[in-house]
Scaffold this active site. Structure first.
Site, PDB file in Angstrom:
ATOM      1  N   GLU A 269      14.135   4.328  97.708  1.00 29.68           N
ATOM      2  CA  GLU A 269      14.809   5.281  97.726  1.00 29.68           C
ATOM      3  C   GLU A 269      14.547   5.680  98.769  1.00 29.68           C
ATOM      4  O   GLU A 269      14.666   6.160 100.084  1.00 29.68           O
ATOM      5  CB  GLU A 269      15.828   5.743  96.668  1.00 29.68           C
ATOM      6  CG  GLU A 269      16.419   5.130  95.847  1.00 29.68           C
ATOM      7  CD  GLU A 269      17.306   5.721  95.238  1.00 29.68           C
ATOM      8  OE1 GLU A 269      18.351   5.556  94.547  1.00 29.68           O
ATOM      9  OE2 GLU A 269      17.227   6.632  95.051  1.00 29.68           O
TER      10      GLU A 269
ATOM     11  N   ALA B 222      19.238  10.272  84.026  1.00 23.26           N
ATOM     12  CA  ALA B 222      19.915  11.468  84.363  1.00 23.26           C
ATOM     13  C   ALA B 222      21.113  11.406  83.083  1.00 23.26           C
ATOM     14  O   ALA B 222      21.926  11.607  82.572  1.00 23.26           O
ATOM     15  CB  ALA B 222      20.919  12.304  85.191  1.00 23.26           C
TER      16      ALA B 222
ATOM     17  N   GLU C 250       2.397  -1.841  95.380  1.00 19.14           N
ATOM     18  CA  GLU C 250       2.710  -1.851  93.753  1.00 19.14           C
ATOM     19  C   GLU C 250       1.662  -1.945  93.397  1.00 19.14           C
ATOM     20  O   GLU C 250       1.629  -3.754  93.908  1.00 19.14           O
ATOM     21  CB  GLU C 250       4.413  -2.343  94.727  1.00 19.14           C
ATOM     22  CG  GLU C 250       4.942  -2.978  93.324  1.00 19.14           C
ATOM     23  CD  GLU C 250       5.276  -1.822  91.671  1.00 19.14           C
ATOM     24  OE1 GLU C 250       5.681  -0.718  92.442  1.00 19.14           O
ATOM     25  OE2 GLU C 250       4.275  -1.839  90.504  1.00 19.14           O
TER      26      GLU C 250
ATOM     27  N   GLY D 244       9.120   1.743  92.381  1.00 15.51           N
ATOM     28  CA  GLY D 244       9.585   2.101  91.811  1.00 15.51           C
ATOM     29  C   GLY D 244      10.719   2.544  92.456  1.00 15.51           C
ATOM     30  O   GLY D 244      11.013   2.512  93.903  1.00 15.51           O
ATOM     31  N   ILE D 245      11.936   2.981  91.781  1.00 15.13           N
ATOM     32  CA  ILE D 245      13.125   3.597  92.446  1.00 15.13           C
ATOM     33  C   ILE D 245      12.795   4.671  93.425  1.00 15.13           C
ATOM     34  O   ILE D 245      13.774   4.459  94.172  1.00 15.13           O
ATOM     35  CB  ILE D 245      14.835   3.011  91.311  1.00 15.13           C
ATOM     36  CG1 ILE D 245      14.600   2.174  90.820  1.00 15.13           C
ATOM     37  CG2 ILE D 245      15.935   4.307  91.803  1.00 15.13           C
ATOM     38  CD1 ILE D 245      15.895   2.410  89.329  1.00 15.13           C
TER      39      ILE D 245
ATOM     40  N   GLY E 163      16.034  29.345  88.092  1.00 11.27           N
ATOM     41  CA  GLY E 163      16.980  30.329  89.131  1.00 11.27           C
ATOM     42  C   GLY E 163      17.844  29.913  89.217  1.00 11.27           C
ATOM     43  O   GLY E 163      19.206  29.699  89.312  1.00 11.27           O
TER      44      GLY E 163
ATOM     45  N   LEU F  31      20.713  26.070  87.809  1.00 13.63           N
ATOM     46  CA  LEU F  31      20.490  25.253  86.646  1.00 13.63           C
ATOM     47  C   LEU F  31      20.591  23.750  87.540  1.00 13.63           C
ATOM     48  O   LEU F  31      20.776  23.730  88.712  1.00 13.63           O
ATOM     49  CB  LEU F  31      22.596  25.254  86.733  1.00 13.63           C
ATOM     50  CG  LEU F  31      22.455  26.418  84.929  1.00 13.63           C
ATOM     51  CD1 LEU F  31      24.092  26.568  84.850  1.00 13.63           C
ATOM     52  CD2 LEU F  31      21.707  26.509  83.746  1.00 13.63           C
TER      53      LEU F  31
ATOM     54  N   HIS G 138      43.234  -7.408  96.116  1.00 13.42           N
ATOM     55  CA  HIS G 138      42.310  -8.185  96.709  1.00 13.42           C
ATOM     56  C   HIS G 138      42.888  -7.108  97.353  1.00 13.42           C
ATOM     57  O   HIS G 138      43.929  -7.200  97.894  1.00 13.42           O
ATOM     58  CB  HIS G 138      43.019  -9.044  96.537  1.00 13.42           C
ATOM     59  CG  HIS G 138      42.445 -10.126  97.802  1.00 13.42           C
ATOM     60  ND1 HIS G 138      41.727 -10.858  97.865  1.00 13.42           N
ATOM     61  CD2 HIS G 138      43.476 -10.634  99.723  1.00 13.42           C
ATOM     62  CE1 HIS G 138      41.359 -11.290  99.203  1.00 13.42           C
ATOM     63  NE2 HIS G 138      42.916 -10.934 100.076  1.00 13.42           N
TER      64      HIS G 138
END
Lengths: 120, 512
Positions: free
Chosen positions: B232, B367, B248, B227-228, B80, B82, B491
């Site tokens: 996160e 993604a 882990e 893992g990632i 429902g 996207l 710089h």
């Protein structure tokens, strides 16, 4: 700029301008393993389906162009032109079965002759 | 074959196939067995050039690209909304929480030395979640707008194959419809892999979906999987006050793609922020005891068992392709032992007009990889040619500091037997990092010892996720470290650390 030019006399950069992107002139669309496939192989079903599906109809060129018999084992271009030569046409009966006319059934003939009355 | 100058239709009698009935008579079901749909003369719903199942990143990008290429295209999405996992329960909401929890953590712990005195700092978790939802809804509505702009038909419902060219759709708002298409792209994505013996309720035992929607900060959180995703989300709740322990199975965090040297440094820096790690450790079972859980772990190679207490358990052991209910059995498309749909180099299944892209097939579940595949798959349909370089797909972990890499890591290069050289540059020697008082981390280049061609780039540090784009471009173009080192970088910027790491690979860095 002069300094860069001087420098380039002694060093060829690995990055080069590749020009406008174009598709490679020769493309082989034969199914091959996907580059990220862990097994680096395709199941037999890919070739088997192509064999069965006759995707390269309507020319029925299988015998003429294919040596191994598996249509999927050759690139589309090697199977010859799909379009007929100028001034020539394919007869519908030469096309694969799915493009041919389906035969009339007696019920359809009756429906036409009776103006649809036979359907009710 | 015939030589013909007259149209074929002239050679056959015209036939009226439309059944006749007396004027005004009601339509009654036919008694005889004529299947009126078997001929193609009657007008049916027009066949689409392309139908895409799944409106996630892979699906919606393919739909927009197809619309831009002039194809008649429809996209079926059952959520429902996207955007799929990425926009709704993945990359986007987690980045909102990572950014805002980082700000909160910085205000709490990193203002005095910057000359900023702050009063009482309070967390309003409800508001933080609202900010996340605002970002998500803005982006998903943006895609709906792009669908309209590019003439993509958006079908809200669950699609399943009826046959090789037909998809039946159970509409969200009730009812059914079906669409026919010349080409079909499957882009149904992935779902979190459950942990055997633990039932996910998304409140106490959660996946990443639950981890972005907790209603309060847990006192103790155990993350299964370093893992990632685990790191996160562990970071978010650690910054907001939870005591986070990451368990882990492997000997390093970040997953197998992360360079071992970088992974070690990331673990050290995250440890300094309060996260605890148990590596080479396997989870044996979980027991519920009242409001809390006991997670029983032991050394991966066998050893003494240990119990860790937790209010919330985050299961982050990976993701698996999601293809349930697609009706694949109706068309005979196969999956491999991990549930991935099997495709060839042009994303075709064994049925050449059905292609698969994104998480539900081969390659990393990212993604941006899915987006690349979406464009390539549509180009294969429209131009017969598309391309994705799987050797130059960046990975990013959005902790603080961020970790990003592209190409091969040192352990992979070593295993390949190629002679290589390494150059590094620490952010502690970078002027901009110094002014930002954010100097942890480094940039590491790995290059072919003979040709100087870049083989891999690994960054841990502030803004690593943005900086890796330059590395990806360099890798894509087959650049040498000297090409990067001789390119001017502004710089004072963090990107100078990138240039100097390149210089350190073929020669010497200036500032270190």
């Amino acid at each position: 700029m002069q300094a860069t030019r001087y420098l380039l006399q002694h060093r060829q950069p690995m990055i080069r301008f590749l020009g406008k992107r174009t598709a490679p002139p020769k493309l082989d669309h034969t199914p091959k393993a996907h580059p990220a496939s862990p097994t680096h192989s395709l199941p037999n079903s890919f070739a088997a389906y192509r064999e069965k599906a006759q995707q390269h109809g309507p020319l029925n060129q299988k015998m003429e162009y294919s040596t191994s018999g598996a249509i999927g084992s050759h690139s589309g271009s090697s199977l010859g032109p799909v379009e007929p030569a100028s001034g020539q046409y394919f007869d519908r009966s030469e096309l694969p079965k799915r493009f041919r006319r389906t035969p009339w059934t007696q019920a359809e003939i009756d429906a036409i002759e009776s103006g649809g009355a036979s359907m009710f | 074959m015939l030589s013909r100058t007259v149209p074929r239709c002239a050679a056959r009698p015209t036939a009226l196939l439309r059944p006749l009935r007396p004027h005004g008579a009601p339509v009654r079901p036919a008694r005889c067995s004529i299947d009126r749909s078997r001929r193609g003369y009657a007008s049916e719903a027009a066949e689409k050039d392309l139908v895409i199942i799944g409106g996630g990143v892979a699906g919606y990008v393919a739909a927009i690209k197809a619309g831009q290429s002039g194809l008649s295209v429809a996209c079926i999405e059952k959520r429902g909304m996207l955007g799929g996992t990425c926009l709704n329960v993945g990359c986007i909401p987690s980045k909102s929480l990572l950014n805002n929890s980082h700000l909160y953590h910085q205000i709490l712990h990193d203002t005095k030395q910057r000359g900023i005195e702050v009063g009482e700092v309070k967390l309003n978790l409800e508001q933080m979640m609202k900010a996340k939802e605002t970002s998500v809804s803005g982006l998903t509505k943006g895609i709906e707008f792009l669908f309209k702009k590019n003439n993509v038909e958006y079908i809200k419902g669950t699609g399943a194959f009826a046959d090789e060219h037909t998809i039946n759709v159970n509409l969200i708002d009730g009812g059914e419809t079906s669409v026919k298409a010349k080409n079909i792209i499957i882009a149904t994505g992935s779902e979190a892999t459950p942990f055997p013996g633990m039932t996910i309720d998304e409140e106490k035992i959660i996946t990443s979906t639950g981890a972005i929607a907790l209603k309060q900060v847990p006192k103790k959180m155990v993350v299964i999987g370093g893992g990632i995703i685990g790191l996160e989300m562990g970071s978010v709740w650690s910054r907001l006050g939870a005591e986070v322990t990451v368990v882990e199975f492997l000997g390093q965090i970040g997953g197998p793609g992360m360079d071992a040297e970088i992974a070690k440094q990331a673990q050290k820096l995250l440890g300094k922020q309060g996260m605890k790690f148990k590596l080479n450790t396997k989870v044996k079972s979980g027991e519920e005891s009242g409001e809390a859980f006991k997670i029983n772990v032991e050394a991966a190679k066998g050893g003494k068992e240990e119990a860790i207490d937790a209010d919330v358990v985050l299961v982050a052991i990976g993701r698996r392709p999601y293809t349930a209910g697609l009706g694949l059995e109706n068309i005979g498309i196969e999956t491999d032992d991990k549930g991935r749909l099997v495709i060839d180099q042009e994303y075709r299944t064994k049925l050449p007009h059905i292609r698969v892209i994104g998480d539900c097939t081969f390659g990393p579940m990212l993604a941006h990889k899915a987006e690349e595949e979406a464009v390539a798959a549509v180009e294969f349909i429209t131009k017969n040619y598309g391309h994705v370089n799987y050797g130059a797909i960046p990975s990013v972990m959005y902790t603080h500091p961020e970790v990003a890499w592209v190409g091969q890591n040192e352990q992979e290069v070593k295993a390949s037997g190629v002679k290589y050289k390494v150059g590094t540059f620490p952010f502690s020697a970078n002027s901009r990092a110094k002014t930002n008082l954010d100097t942890e981390g480094m940039v590491k280049f790995i290059a072919d010892a003979e040709t100087d061609r870049i083989l891999g780039i690994h960054i841990i540090g502030p803004n690593a996720g943005e900086m890796i784009a330059e590395g990806t471009l360099a890798l894509e173009y087959g650049a040498s470290t000297e090409d990067v080192g001789r390119t001017s970088h502004a710089h004072p910027t963090l990107s100078e650390a990138f240039k100097e790491a390149a210089m350190a690979t073929y020669g010497k860095a200036i500032h270190y």
